[in-house]
Scaffold this motif. Structure first.
Motif, PDB file in Angstrom:
ATOM      1  N   LEU A 158      52.802  29.022  24.578  1.00 44.52           N
ATOM      2  CA  LEU A 158      53.812  30.067  24.433  1.00 44.52           C
ATOM      3  C   LEU A 158      54.650  29.856  23.173  1.00 44.52           C
ATOM      4  O   LEU A 158      54.949  30.810  22.444  1.00 44.52           O
ATOM      5  N   PHE A 159      55.049  28.617  22.927  1.00 38.81           N
ATOM      6  CA  PHE A 159      55.851  28.320  21.741  1.00 38.81           C
ATOM      7  C   PHE A 159      55.074  28.633  20.469  1.00 38.81           C
ATOM      8  O   PHE A 159      55.596  29.271  19.542  1.00 38.81           O
ATOM      9  N   GLN A 169      56.034  31.462  17.796  1.00 35.04           N
ATOM     10  CA  GLN A 169      56.308  31.038  16.421  1.00 35.04           C
ATOM     11  C   GLN A 169      55.434  31.795  15.429  1.00 35.04           C
ATOM     12  O   GLN A 169      55.917  32.273  14.405  1.00 35.04           O
ATOM     13  N   SER A 170      54.152  31.917  15.726  1.00 43.25           N
ATOM     14  CA  SER A 170      53.266  32.603  14.783  1.00 43.25           C
ATOM     15  C   SER A 170      53.584  34.094  14.706  1.00 43.25           C
ATOM     16  O   SER A 170      53.574  34.678  13.616  1.00 43.25           O
ATOM     17  N   ILE A 171      53.889  34.711  15.823  1.00 44.33           N
ATOM     18  CA  ILE A 171      54.253  36.129  15.798  1.00 44.33           C
ATOM     19  C   ILE A 171      55.579  36.318  15.073  1.00 44.33           C
ATOM     20  O   ILE A 171      55.742  37.252  14.290  1.00 44.33           O
ATOM     21  N   GLY A 172      56.538  35.426  15.335  1.00 46.35           N
ATOM     22  CA  GLY A 172      57.830  35.508  14.650  1.00 46.35           C
ATOM     23  C   GLY A 172      57.704  35.345  13.152  1.00 46.35           C
ATOM     24  O   GLY A 172      58.326  36.081  12.376  1.00 46.35           O
ATOM     25  N   ASN A 173      56.895  34.385  12.723  1.00 50.44           N
ATOM     26  CA  ASN A 173      56.679  34.187  11.278  1.00 50.44           C
ATOM     27  C   ASN A 173      56.021  35.406  10.649  1.00 50.44           C
ATOM     28  O   ASN A 173      56.377  35.820   9.553  1.00 50.44           O
ATOM     29  N   LEU A 219      56.186  38.504  11.759  1.00 47.42           N
ATOM     30  CA  LEU A 219      57.159  39.596  11.714  1.00 47.42           C
ATOM     31  C   LEU A 219      58.177  39.398  10.598  1.00 47.42           C
ATOM     32  O   LEU A 219      58.556  40.348   9.919  1.00 47.42           O
ATOM     33  N   LEU A 220      58.626  38.157  10.411  1.00 46.92           N
ATOM     34  CA  LEU A 220      59.596  37.897   9.341  1.00 46.92           C
ATOM     35  C   LEU A 220      59.000  38.154   7.965  1.00 46.92           C
ATOM     36  O   LEU A 220      59.656  38.707   7.081  1.00 46.92           O
ATOM     37  N   SER A 221      57.769  37.744   7.752  1.00 52.86           N
ATOM     38  CA  SER A 221      57.166  37.954   6.438  1.00 52.86           C
ATOM     39  C   SER A 221      56.772  39.410   6.213  1.00 52.86           C
ATOM     40  O   SER A 221      56.857  39.913   5.095  1.00 52.86           O
ATOM     41  N   PHE A 222      56.375  40.083   7.261  1.00 56.88           N
ATOM     42  CA  PHE A 222      55.910  41.460   7.140  1.00 56.88           C
ATOM     43  C   PHE A 222      57.065  42.437   7.005  1.00 56.88           C
ATOM     44  O   PHE A 222      56.987  43.402   6.266  1.00 56.88           O
ATOM     45  N   GLN A 223      58.142  42.181   7.726  1.00 60.09           N
ATOM     46  CA  GLN A 223      59.228  43.152   7.760  1.00 60.09           C
ATOM     47  C   GLN A 223      60.548  42.561   7.260  1.00 60.09           C
ATOM     48  O   GLN A 223      61.615  42.922   7.747  1.00 60.09           O
ATOM     49  N   SER A 224      60.488  41.679   6.303  1.00 63.23           N
ATOM     50  CA  SER A 224      61.714  41.032   5.846  1.00 63.23           C
ATOM     51  C   SER A 224      62.714  42.023   5.243  1.00 63.23           C
ATOM     52  O   SER A 224      63.913  41.880   5.417  1.00 63.23           O
ATOM     53  N   GLN A 225      62.235  43.048   4.547  1.00 66.40           N
ATOM     54  CA  GLN A 225      63.148  44.007   3.948  1.00 66.40           C
ATOM     55  C   GLN A 225      63.764  44.938   4.989  1.00 66.40           C
ATOM     56  O   GLN A 225      64.777  45.563   4.748  1.00 66.40           O
ATOM     57  N   TRP A 226      63.189  45.027   6.185  1.00 60.99           N
ATOM     58  CA  TRP A 226      63.684  45.911   7.239  1.00 60.99           C
ATOM     59  C   TRP A 226      64.447  45.163   8.331  1.00 60.99           C
ATOM     60  O   TRP A 226      64.808  45.754   9.339  1.00 60.99           O
TER      61      TRP A 226
END
Length: 125
Positions: A80-81, A85-89, A91-98
């Motif tokens: 789960l961790f 973590q991989s989904i969060g990373n 999302l952060l890289s994909f949508q950092s400007q949003w």
């Protein structure tokens, strides 16, 4: 461990035993398949409570049960961790400007849902 103990205590109460039927076959099955059943139940939503209690009720080996629960919990929590973590990373890289627009949308959604729920509770009889 608490669910196992609850099942074991339930097996010892005579007034409860008359509602539940313990067969030699079910006790043997839980003794043979404790590891497999407990490990699989960790990954099936809603299966832990009845299965852990049944293990205690039918007298599954406590050591096997305990080791399996600890091992399955470690694997489950790690998976789960890593997944979060991989989904969060991603999302952060994909949508950092949003991210600020997303944060504002989250706050507005929480506020809107809170008001909606409060309004619905006032109108119910």
């Amino acid at each position: 461990m608490g669910l196992y103990g609850l099942g074991a205590a339930g097996a010892r109460w005579p007034w409860l035993r008359r509602f539940l039927h313990i067969t030699q076959h079910s006790q043997e099955w839980f003794s043979r398949n404790t590891f497999r059943a407990v490990a699989i139940s960790r990954f099936i939503p809603g299966a832990r409570l009845p299965l852990y209690t049944a293990c205690g009720y039918f007298g599954a080996p406590l050591l096997t049960f305990t080791v399996t629960v600890i091992g399955a919990t470690i694997v489950w929590t790690t998976l789960l961790f890593l997944c979060a973590q991989s989904i969060g990373n991603w999302l952060l890289s994909f949508q950092s400007q949003w991210r600020w627009a997303g944060l504002a949308g989250l706050v507005l959604t929480i506020a809107f849902m809170g008001r909606l729920i409060a309004r619905l509770q006032k109108t119910e009889p």
